[in-house]
Design a protein around this motif. Sequence first.
Motif, PDB file in Angstrom:
ATOM      1  N   CYS A 108     -17.549  38.498 -19.172  1.00 23.56           N
ATOM      2  CA  CYS A 108     -17.230  39.243 -17.955  1.00 23.56           C
ATOM      3  C   CYS A 108     -17.514  40.736 -18.173  1.00 23.56           C
ATOM      4  O   CYS A 108     -16.991  41.341 -19.125  1.00 23.56           O
ATOM      5  CB  CYS A 108     -15.764  39.044 -17.585  1.00 23.56           C
ATOM      6  N   HIS A 109     -18.318  41.325 -17.278  1.00 25.17           N
ATOM      7  CA  HIS A 109     -18.762  42.713 -17.432  1.00 25.17           C
ATOM      8  C   HIS A 109     -18.302  43.578 -16.260  1.00 25.17           C
ATOM      9  O   HIS A 109     -18.173  43.095 -15.129  1.00 25.17           O
ATOM     10  CB  HIS A 109     -20.289  42.778 -17.517  1.00 25.17           C
ATOM     11  N   ARG A 110     -18.102  44.848 -16.564  1.00 24.45           N
ATOM     12  CA  ARG A 110     -17.863  45.833 -15.517  1.00 24.45           C
ATOM     13  C   ARG A 110     -19.184  46.169 -14.827  1.00 24.45           C
ATOM     14  O   ARG A 110     -20.257  45.732 -15.243  1.00 24.45           O
ATOM     15  CB  ARG A 110     -17.237  47.093 -16.109  1.00 24.45           C
ATOM     16  N   ASP A 111     -19.107  46.983 -13.779  1.00 25.96           N
ATOM     17  CA  ASP A 111     -20.311  47.365 -13.044  1.00 25.96           C
ATOM     18  C   ASP A 111     -21.334  48.055 -13.939  1.00 25.96           C
ATOM     19  O   ASP A 111     -22.551  47.958 -13.699  1.00 25.96           O
ATOM     20  CB  ASP A 111     -19.954  48.298 -11.881  1.00 25.96           C
ATOM     21  N   ASP A 112     -20.857  48.788 -14.951  1.00 23.86           N
ATOM     22  CA  ASP A 112     -21.776  49.505 -15.837  1.00 23.86           C
ATOM     23  C   ASP A 112     -22.332  48.623 -16.951  1.00 23.86           C
ATOM     24  O   ASP A 112     -23.042  49.094 -17.835  1.00 23.86           O
ATOM     25  CB  ASP A 112     -21.094  50.733 -16.444  1.00 23.86           C
ATOM     26  N   GLY A 113     -21.996  47.318 -16.929  1.00 19.92           N
ATOM     27  CA  GLY A 113     -22.505  46.382 -17.916  1.00 19.92           C
ATOM     28  C   GLY A 113     -21.628  46.212 -19.131  1.00 19.92           C
ATOM     29  O   GLY A 113     -21.906  45.344 -19.980  1.00 19.92           O
ATOM     30  N   GLN A 114     -20.563  46.988 -19.244  1.00 18.39           N
ATOM     31  CA  GLN A 114     -19.685  46.894 -20.413  1.00 18.39           C
ATOM     32  C   GLN A 114     -18.851  45.619 -20.358  1.00 18.39           C
ATOM     33  O   GLN A 114     -18.257  45.284 -19.337  1.00 18.39           O
ATOM     34  CB  GLN A 114     -18.760  48.104 -20.486  1.00 18.39           C
ATOM     35  N   LEU A 115     -18.804  44.903 -21.463  1.00 16.72           N
ATOM     36  CA  LEU A 115     -18.007  43.686 -21.555  1.00 16.72           C
ATOM     37  C   LEU A 115     -16.529  44.051 -21.613  1.00 16.72           C
ATOM     38  O   LEU A 115     -16.130  44.915 -22.390  1.00 16.72           O
ATOM     39  CB  LEU A 115     -18.399  42.902 -22.808  1.00 16.72           C
ATOM     40  N   TYR A 116     -15.710  43.380 -20.778  1.00 19.17           N
ATOM     41  CA  TYR A 116     -14.281  43.673 -20.816  1.00 19.17           C
ATOM     42  C   TYR A 116     -13.421  42.445 -21.104  1.00 19.17           C
ATOM     43  O   TYR A 116     -12.238  42.576 -21.411  1.00 19.17           O
ATOM     44  CB  TYR A 116     -13.822  44.331 -19.510  1.00 19.17           C
ATOM     45  N   ALA A 117     -13.988  41.237 -21.051  1.00 19.79           N
ATOM     46  CA  ALA A 117     -13.218  40.032 -21.367  1.00 19.79           C
ATOM     47  C   ALA A 117     -14.161  38.860 -21.561  1.00 19.79           C
ATOM     48  O   ALA A 117     -15.286  38.845 -21.036  1.00 19.79           O
ATOM     49  CB  ALA A 117     -12.217  39.713 -20.260  1.00 19.79           C
ATOM     50  N   VAL A 118     -13.687  37.892 -22.323  1.00 20.96           N
ATOM     51  CA  VAL A 118     -14.384  36.616 -22.488  1.00 20.96           C
ATOM     52  C   VAL A 118     -13.393  35.496 -22.214  1.00 20.96           C
ATOM     53  O   VAL A 118     -12.266  35.517 -22.727  1.00 20.96           O
ATOM     54  CB  VAL A 118     -14.968  36.457 -23.909  1.00 20.96           C
ATOM     55  N   LEU A 119     -13.795  34.549 -21.382  1.00 20.51           N
ATOM     56  CA  LEU A 119     -13.002  33.350 -21.147  1.00 20.51           C
ATOM     57  C   LEU A 119     -13.596  32.214 -21.967  1.00 20.51           C
ATOM     58  O   LEU A 119     -14.815  32.016 -21.974  1.00 20.51           O
ATOM     59  CB  LEU A 119     -13.001  32.970 -19.665  1.00 20.51           C
ATOM     60  N   ALA A 120     -12.728  31.486 -22.647  1.00 18.77           N
ATOM     61  CA  ALA A 120     -13.141  30.317 -23.423  1.00 18.77           C
ATOM     62  C   ALA A 120     -12.415  29.105 -22.850  1.00 18.77           C
ATOM     63  O   ALA A 120     -11.213  28.935 -23.048  1.00 18.77           O
ATOM     64  CB  ALA A 120     -12.806  30.505 -24.901  1.00 18.77           C
ATOM     65  N   GLU A 121     -13.153  28.291 -22.111  1.00 20.85           N
ATOM     66  CA  GLU A 121     -12.580  27.120 -21.443  1.00 20.85           C
ATOM     67  C   GLU A 121     -12.842  25.881 -22.297  1.00 20.85           C
ATOM     68  O   GLU A 121     -13.983  25.587 -22.649  1.00 20.85           O
ATOM     69  CB  GLU A 121     -13.203  26.946 -20.069  1.00 20.85           C
ATOM     70  N   VAL A 122     -11.760  25.160 -22.598  1.00 28.02           N
ATOM     71  CA  VAL A 122     -11.837  23.983 -23.456  1.00 28.02           C
ATOM     72  C   VAL A 122     -11.519  22.738 -22.636  1.00 28.02           C
ATOM     73  O   VAL A 122     -10.547  22.713 -21.869  1.00 28.02           O
ATOM     74  CB  VAL A 122     -10.855  24.099 -24.633  1.00 28.02           C
ATOM     75  N   HIS A 123     -12.337  21.693 -22.789  1.00 29.47           N
ATOM     76  CA  HIS A 123     -12.065  20.385 -22.202  1.00 29.47           C
ATOM     77  C   HIS A 123     -11.839  19.374 -23.317  1.00 29.47           C
ATOM     78  O   HIS A 123     -12.516  19.417 -24.342  1.00 29.47           O
ATOM     79  CB  HIS A 123     -13.241  19.897 -21.348  1.00 29.47           C
ATOM     80  N   ASN A 124     -10.891  18.461 -23.102  1.00 31.85           N
ATOM     81  CA  ASN A 124     -10.740  17.368 -24.058  1.00 31.85           C
ATOM     82  C   ASN A 124     -11.238  16.068 -23.430  1.00 31.85           C
ATOM     83  O   ASN A 124     -11.588  16.023 -22.246  1.00 31.85           O
ATOM     84  CB  ASN A 124      -9.294  17.242 -24.561  1.00 31.85           C
ATOM     85  N   THR A 125     -11.276  15.016 -24.206  1.00 33.60           N
ATOM     86  CA  THR A 125     -11.812  13.740 -23.725  1.00 33.60           C
ATOM     87  C   THR A 125     -10.804  12.971 -22.891  1.00 33.60           C
ATOM     88  O   THR A 125     -11.090  11.861 -22.450  1.00 33.60           O
ATOM     89  CB  THR A 125     -12.268  12.866 -24.902  1.00 33.60           C
ATOM     90  N   TYR A 126      -9.620  13.554 -22.646  1.00 34.10           N
ATOM     91  CA  TYR A 126      -8.593  12.909 -21.822  1.00 34.10           C
ATOM     92  C   TYR A 126      -8.583  13.461 -20.399  1.00 34.10           C
ATOM     93  O   TYR A 126      -7.703  13.138 -19.607  1.00 34.10           O
ATOM     94  CB  TYR A 126      -7.209  13.104 -22.452  1.00 34.10           C
TER      95      TYR A 126
END
Length: 245
Positions: A108-126
């Motif tokens: 996730c980036h701000r308007d100026d291109g700077q990264l401000y967060a990363v989301l890590a979404e995990v799925h399991n087999t259930y």
Amino acid sequence: MTHTRAMYRTDITHRRTSPVAHQFRYRSLSWFIDIDDVTPITRWLRPFVSFRAQDHLTPPTHGLDTLRGRVDAELERHGITPHAGKVTALLNARALGYVFDPLTLYWCHRDDGQLYAVLAEVHNTYGGRHCYAVVPDEQARARVDKEFYVSPFNVVGGHYSMRVPEPADALAIDITWYPPSGQPFHAAVRGTRVPVTNRAVVAAQLRAPLTPIVVSARIRIQGIALWRKGLRIIPRSATRVRRHS
């Protein structure tokens, strides 16, 4: 930062050292996209490559149910103010109506291109899903407590150490789980960027056909291998499971 939609031919490695030693490696295929551009590719390839917001995260309580809306809602749930800048994602495509994505990453980036967060979404087999939000340091490293039941052989506890640089010509993701006791479990993804053309998509399908179906099957096969080695199964009812669906 890479702006063009791309594929990555990947090699994925899992390594466990305790209580039994076990390692496996397999080839796969990941897509790198701008989440505001999920338009399908050539019509005749759509059965093998498509993207749906409904396959990821949790729908927003207001506004349009788009992948952007879901990312913004997830950021807000973690106390992070969304910005209007570019959000890129590394994920598996839907193939023949099926998708399984053990890990989806969103930069996730701000308007100026700077990264401000990363989301890590995990799925399991259930059928469960859970999303972690991190703010990586200058070396793209972050730490987060484990809160979700993924493997039937791992407790919910300890923490993850992540290295999640946004992919460019090469892809290099490392995630290590440090359990409350015992030795760490390490997963690595390495990949080479391939521009998206009809020919490249066909070649990728031949190299790693029906990726989400095959990945799901491989995870189950490795689970059987671990069970045969005598690894104890930890019931979901005995863990602090958080389910987002």
